[in-house]
Design a protein around this motif. Structure first.
Motif, mmCIF file in Angstrom:
data_model
loop_
_atom_site.group_PDB
_atom_site.id
_atom_site.type_symbol
_atom_site.label_atom_id
_atom_site.label_comp_id
_atom_site.label_asym_id
_atom_site.label_seq_id
_atom_site.Cartn_x
_atom_site.Cartn_y
_atom_site.Cartn_z
ATOM 1 N N ASN A 150 3.107 -4.862 -3.008
ATOM 2 C CA ASN A 150 2.484 -4.486 -1.730
ATOM 3 C C ASN A 150 1.319 -3.510 -1.942
ATOM 4 N N LEU A 151 1.525 -2.546 -2.809
ATOM 5 C CA LEU A 151 0.444 -1.588 -3.092
ATOM 6 C C LEU A 151 -0.750 -2.292 -3.740
ATOM 7 N N ALA A 152 -0.444 -3.226 -4.664
ATOM 8 C CA ALA A 152 -1.529 -3.949 -5.326
ATOM 9 C C ALA A 152 -2.321 -4.789 -4.317
ATOM 10 N N LEU A 153 -1.583 -5.455 -3.407
ATOM 11 C CA LEU A 153 -2.256 -6.272 -2.391
ATOM 12 C C LEU A 153 -3.091 -5.405 -1.450
ATOM 13 N N ASP A 154 -2.518 -4.247 -1.071
ATOM 14 C CA ASP A 154 -3.282 -3.340 -0.196
ATOM 15 C C ASP A 154 -4.548 -2.845 -0.907
ATOM 16 N N SER A 155 -4.419 -2.623 -2.220
ATOM 17 C CA SER A 155 -5.592 -2.150 -2.971
ATOM 18 C C SER A 155 -6.666 -3.236 -3.057
ATOM 19 N N ILE A 156 -6.218 -4.470 -3.278
ATOM 20 C CA ILE A 156 -7.172 -5.578 -3.370
ATOM 21 C C ILE A 156 -7.926 -5.759 -2.053
ATOM 22 N N LYS A 157 -7.212 -5.534 -0.916
ATOM 23 C CA LYS A 157 -7.856 -5.660 0.395
ATOM 24 C C LYS A 157 -8.934 -4.588 0.627
ATOM 25 N N ASN A 158 -8.860 -3.540 -0.122
ATOM 26 C CA ASN A 158 -9.826 -2.454 0.044
ATOM 27 C C ASN A 158 -11.218 -2.978 -0.314
ATOM 28 N N PRO A 159 -12.176 -2.829 0.600
ATOM 29 C CA PRO A 159 -13.539 -3.349 0.342
ATOM 30 C C PRO A 159 -14.170 -2.781 -0.916
ATOM 31 N N ILE B 263 -12.662 -2.136 -3.674
ATOM 32 C CA ILE B 263 -12.029 -2.657 -4.890
ATOM 33 C C ILE B 263 -12.182 -4.172 -4.996
ATOM 34 N N ILE B 264 -12.262 -4.849 -3.861
ATOM 35 C CA ILE B 264 -12.290 -6.310 -3.897
ATOM 36 C C ILE B 264 -13.483 -6.854 -4.662
ATOM 37 N N ASN B 265 -14.555 -6.073 -4.716
ATOM 38 C CA ASN B 265 -15.744 -6.512 -5.445
ATOM 39 C C ASN B 265 -15.717 -6.078 -6.905
ATOM 40 N N ASP B 266 -14.689 -5.246 -7.270
ATOM 41 C CA ASP B 266 -14.546 -4.789 -8.660
ATOM 42 C C ASP B 266 -13.622 -5.778 -9.388
ATOM 43 N N GLN B 267 -14.203 -6.669 -10.191
ATOM 44 C CA GLN B 267 -13.455 -7.734 -10.835
ATOM 45 C C GLN B 267 -12.375 -7.201 -11.786
ATOM 46 N N GLU B 268 -12.704 -6.155 -12.510
ATOM 47 C CA GLU B 268 -11.730 -5.614 -13.462
ATOM 48 C C GLU B 268 -10.476 -5.084 -12.745
ATOM 49 N N LYS B 269 -10.713 -4.304 -11.671
ATOM 50 C CA LYS B 269 -9.550 -3.775 -10.930
ATOM 51 C C LYS B 269 -8.753 -4.885 -10.261
ATOM 52 N N VAL B 270 -9.462 -5.888 -9.732
ATOM 53 C CA VAL B 270 -8.754 -7.008 -9.093
ATOM 54 C C VAL B 270 -7.875 -7.710 -10.121
#
Length: 510
Positions: free
Chosen positions: A304-313, A315-322
């Motif tokens: 859930n935390l990972a999904l919430d982080s990915i939804k963050n604008p 982070i979503i454009n940061d390929q490495e973090k995704v």
């Protein structure tokens, strides 16, 4: 249930005890009745013997030494029939002197009396006008008797007086007493070994059996009563096996009672056992659900935390973090999948649905492979795994995947249950046609009570609601099932606070 069971046992015991008392009473009555008959038979036997000895002497001496004649006349008038009835009763007592040698007394002879009785009844008609009766009787009735009963009673009274001073062993023998006792007891339905003795007051006589003990005497009765119904002699009887005899009479009832009561006790114990077992299972299931919930809670929270982080604008454009978060989601998903697979694997093992193919493998190779799965964790915790592979032969018939999982599970437990840096030693040795694998750690250890249950499914050492060690009690259950399937044996030696040693024995193949 407990009260009912106690009540049933009490009622059965009371009933059996009551039956035993009734059998004892019936036995006592039968013995008393038999002894009374024996006492009578002993006296009659002795008197008849002396009577038979005296009779020939009386018969030889046909002329009596003296006689005594007694007559009784009775005259009565019958006014209705106008006649007179005269009764005459004559008793003749003849006295004979016979030798006294039979009675062992000082006198040369004794006097024996015989009695005879002559009864005559005459009836006269009063036919004359003046009322005088005719001279000749109209009817005469004559009856002659030797009076045997009265004579017998006279003999008995005399004999009892004469025989009173004769020693008991000359009046009756042990063989005669035994024969009479056996006959009368058999008539009462008592077929039991017995001992007897005749006592003169408190002194034992020669008339007794060899093994008689007065302390165990069951019942006594006077014998050789005198004319006053008194005697100093008592016949005592003892039954050494009386208790066994009484028990044998109700043994079938006792056996049935014990069997049925045992069935009830077994059923009761089984019910209590099932209740306790169900309670334990319920507790284990509760612990299992709590542990499984805890095991799934962390991966789900991480996902859930990972999904919430990915939804963050941002982070979503940061390929490495995704990619990093997606990797975390994948790892946690694999972790939950592995937990489910463990549960399903155990279920299939119990149903014999898990197909385990085996091949020739080197146990040392399996050990080396298993160590690679945990060595990074051990190094991270600054511990070590040392191997001491002393077995010369290590070829076994095994499934590589499952047996690798077995060793990994044991090593993983050794790591998880070591609060400090894990220190693990692995040993192998050959004993006969087997290879022994020992995995020793210096971790927390466990009590003997826990060691007995550590291979049970879902079992974990109770630690309240603390989940400081991950798991759900399936690992070692899985280990045991796999080793059993490989025709091996696993055991554990452990001491609280000093570590544990898991010992696996497997058959070698040539």
């Amino acid at each position: 249930m407990s009260l009912s069971l106690i009540g049933i046992i009490f009622v059965q015991s009371f009933f059996i005890n009551n039956s035993l008392e009734n059998e004892n009473k019936n036995f006592t009555l039968s013995v008393k009745r038999a002894l009374s008959f024996v006492s009578r038979d002993i006296e009659e036997f002795e008197l008849r013997d002396y009577f038979l000895k005296i009779q020939p002497l009386i018969a030889q001496n046909k002329t009596p030494d003296s006689t005594l004649l007694q007559q009784l006349y009775i005259e009565s008038d019958d006014d209705i029939n106008d006649r007179t009835i005269i009764h005459r009763n004559t008793v003749l007592e003849e006295r004979f002197k016979v030798p006294s040698m039979f009675f062992e007394i000082d006198a040369d002879s004794i006097t024996i009396s015989t009695l005879s009785n002559d009864r005559v009844t005459k009836i006269y008609d009063n036919a004359n006008l003046d009322g005088s009766r005719r001279i000749a009787p109209q009817q005469t009735l004559t009856e002659y008797s030797n009076m045997p009963e009265l004579r017998k009673q006279m003999f008995e009274n005399s004999f009892k007086t004469l025989l009173k001073d004769i020693p008991i062993y000359k009046r009756i023998t042990p063989i005669e007493v035994r024969i009479l006792l056996e006959r009368e007891l058999s008539g009462e339905g008592i077929d039991l070994d017995f001992e007897f003795s005749v006592y003169d007051d408190d002194l034992a006589t020669k008339v007794q059996t060899q093994n008689f003990d007065k302390k165990n005497a069951f019942h006594g009765i006077p014998i050789f009563l005198d004319n006053n119904n008194e005697s100093s002699y008592t016949l005592w009887l003892d039954f050494p096996d009386r208790k066994k005899y009484l028990l044998s009479s109700i043994i079938k009832m006792i056996i049935l009672s014990v069997v049925f009561t045992s069935v009830i006790i077994v059923a009761y114990s089984s019910a209590i056992y099932q209740l306790i077992k169900q309670r334990q299972i319920s507790q284990i299931k509760t612990d299992f659900i709590n542990n499984m919930t805890h095991e799934f809670k962390t991966p789900i929270a991480t996902i859930n935390l990972a999904l919430d982080s990915i939804k963050n604008p941002k982070i979503i454009n940061d390929q490495e973090k995704v990619k990093r978060y997606l990797g975390m989601i994948k790892d946690e998903n694999k972790r939950m999948h592995a937990q489910v697979e463990n549960v399903l694997r155990i279920s299939k093992l119990e149903k014999n649905e898990l197909n385990i193919s085996k091949e020739r493998l080197k146990l040392h190779d399996i050990i080396e492979d298993a160590m690679t799965h945990v060595e990074l964790i051990v190094e991270d915790r600054q511990g070590y795994i040392n191997t001491h592979l002393g077995a010369v032969k290590s070829s076994v018939l095994a499934n590589e995947t499952h047996f690798t999982n077995v060793i990994v599970n044991i090593l993983d437990n050794a790591i998880k249950y070591s609060h400090n840096a894990p220190k693990i030693d692995v040993y192998t040795e050959n004993i006969g046609t087997n290879i022994i694998l020992k995995i020793t750690d210096q971790g927390n250890g466990m009590s003997k009570q826990v060691a007995k249950k550590v291979f049970d499914k879902f079992y974990r050492e109770h630690s309240g609601n603390v989940h400081n060690v991950k798991g759900h009690g399936l690992g070692l259950a899985y280990v045991k099932r796999i080793i059993d399937d490989h025709h091996g044996h696993i055991s554990v030696e452990s001491e609280k606070g000093k570590g544990s040693t898991f010992i696996i024995k497997l058959p070698l193949i040539s």
